[in-house]
Design an enzyme around this catalytic site. Sequence first.
Site, PDB file in Angstrom:
ATOM      1  N   SER A  42       0.798  -1.226   0.000  1.00 53.08           N
ATOM      2  CA  SER A  42       0.000   0.000   0.000  1.00 53.08           C
ATOM      3  C   SER A  42       0.829   1.273   0.000  1.00 53.08           C
ATOM      4  O   SER A  42       0.316   2.344  -0.334  1.00 53.08           O
ATOM      5  CB  SER A  42      -0.941   0.014   1.206  1.00 53.08           C
ATOM      6  OG  SER A  42      -0.213  -0.079   2.415  1.00 53.08           O
TER       7      SER A  42
ATOM      8  N   ASP B 226      -4.227   7.837   8.003  1.00 49.72           N
ATOM      9  CA  ASP B 226      -5.358   7.037   8.489  1.00 49.72           C
ATOM     10  C   ASP B 226      -4.966   6.082   9.618  1.00 49.72           C
ATOM     11  O   ASP B 226      -5.715   5.177   9.961  1.00 49.72           O
ATOM     12  CB  ASP B 226      -5.983   6.241   7.336  1.00 49.72           C
ATOM     13  CG  ASP B 226      -4.992   5.299   6.667  1.00 49.72           C
ATOM     14  OD1 ASP B 226      -3.844   5.186   7.144  1.00 49.72           O
ATOM     15  OD2 ASP B 226      -5.365   4.669   5.655  1.00 49.72           O
TER      16      ASP B 226
ATOM     17  N   HIS C  42      -1.202   4.527   7.127  1.00 48.57           N
ATOM     18  CA  HIS C  42      -0.459   5.135   6.027  1.00 48.57           C
ATOM     19  C   HIS C  42      -0.185   6.605   6.324  1.00 48.57           C
ATOM     20  O   HIS C  42      -0.790   7.192   7.236  1.00 48.57           O
ATOM     21  CB  HIS C  42      -1.250   4.985   4.728  1.00 48.57           C
ATOM     22  CG  HIS C  42      -1.724   3.594   4.472  1.00 48.57           C
ATOM     23  ND1 HIS C  42      -3.016   3.182   4.764  1.00 48.57           N
ATOM     24  CD2 HIS C  42      -1.076   2.504   4.000  1.00 48.57           C
ATOM     25  CE1 HIS C  42      -3.136   1.896   4.469  1.00 48.57           C
ATOM     26  NE2 HIS C  42      -1.976   1.464   4.009  1.00 48.57           N
TER      27      HIS C  42
END
Length: 376
Positions: free
Chosen positions: A43, A344, A347
């Site tokens: 990610s 968040d 991340h």
Amino acid sequence: MASAKSPLSIKILLFFHLLCIFCFLQTHSISGSYASIFSFGNSLADTGNFLLTGAVRFPFIGRLPYGETYFHYPTGRCSDGRLIVDFIADAYGLPKLLPYLSPHADFRQGVNFAVAGATALDPIFFQERNLTSAMWTNISLSIQLGWFDHLKPSLCYSTEDCTDYFGKSLFLMGEIGGNDYNYALLQGTSIEEVQTFVPKVVEAIESATSRLIEQGAVDLVVPGNLPIGCSTIYLTFFLSPNKADYDQYGCIKTLNRFSEYHNTLLQHSLEKLRQKYPRTKIIYADYYGAAMRFFRFPLQFGFSSGALSACCGGGGPYNFNNSAPCGSAGSSVCSDPSTYVNWDGIHLTDAAYRAIATGLVYGPYSTPPMASPHLS
């Protein structure tokens, strides 16, 4: 008395000297202009593949506020805006990488194989240890390499053509490996046991990097792990009343030592690859060092809202609530993400990724240094 060299012998020596220089220039990108970028990872690098798979385990990245800062709509990036790979592409004058799963895309200038939640090790490793309940995806690094193999014939048509094309490209190997540890640590596996995973994870990264080199990659960037002891999700899950568990910046010491252990083993592995492939440029990207600056001195980088709490979340000491993740009902988003490091809880923000990328491209957090994008 030694005799003087003849004009012919001098010419021969000069010829071989020039030949060596020519060979070096052919196998090392000294200009900052790459023809394309190929990105692998999780990610931290995914520009939309996970969303295109359906994002069943984490659908919130497909809705605002994800993407609100730069794109103004959700792109599948796990951030409010851009990622490190986006800033690297911008620095070298290349378009932002499309995800591999994009339909009918032109990938001649690069492609992103990264998938949010991806692991360095294959899913069977986690299945054997009953560690699959938290996994976002079954797509591992080996699957991404398979995608590269499948795409390769559409990019170059012969061994010579591929050698030339990939020799002018930049390969980004990750970050990858972080989820291998996340899935275990966040399900209660002891840090001592997870530490036994590290040599296997590093071996998988080394093998993948070697495989790309064998197919023509010359310039490769291999990032280390971030300081997970400063990550909002870990600070929440491992919240402790014992002040001795934290460093002076509020990060969990044992978790950061774990990240340093992974990074040390990875750097030893990359040195072995450099010796095996002396005509390549294998760059270690120090994500740990580049990010620790924010946690130590957040105000110096414009992070006036602090470095440890999430901009977008559902409350709690660090504004991370696993029952109300960013983008879901019960969560809220800060008014100015650029003043935050954490986006968040898992991340980072566009602003933090920009600062890390700047530290990589312009120094000093790449070893050896990346090619200067100012040269032509």
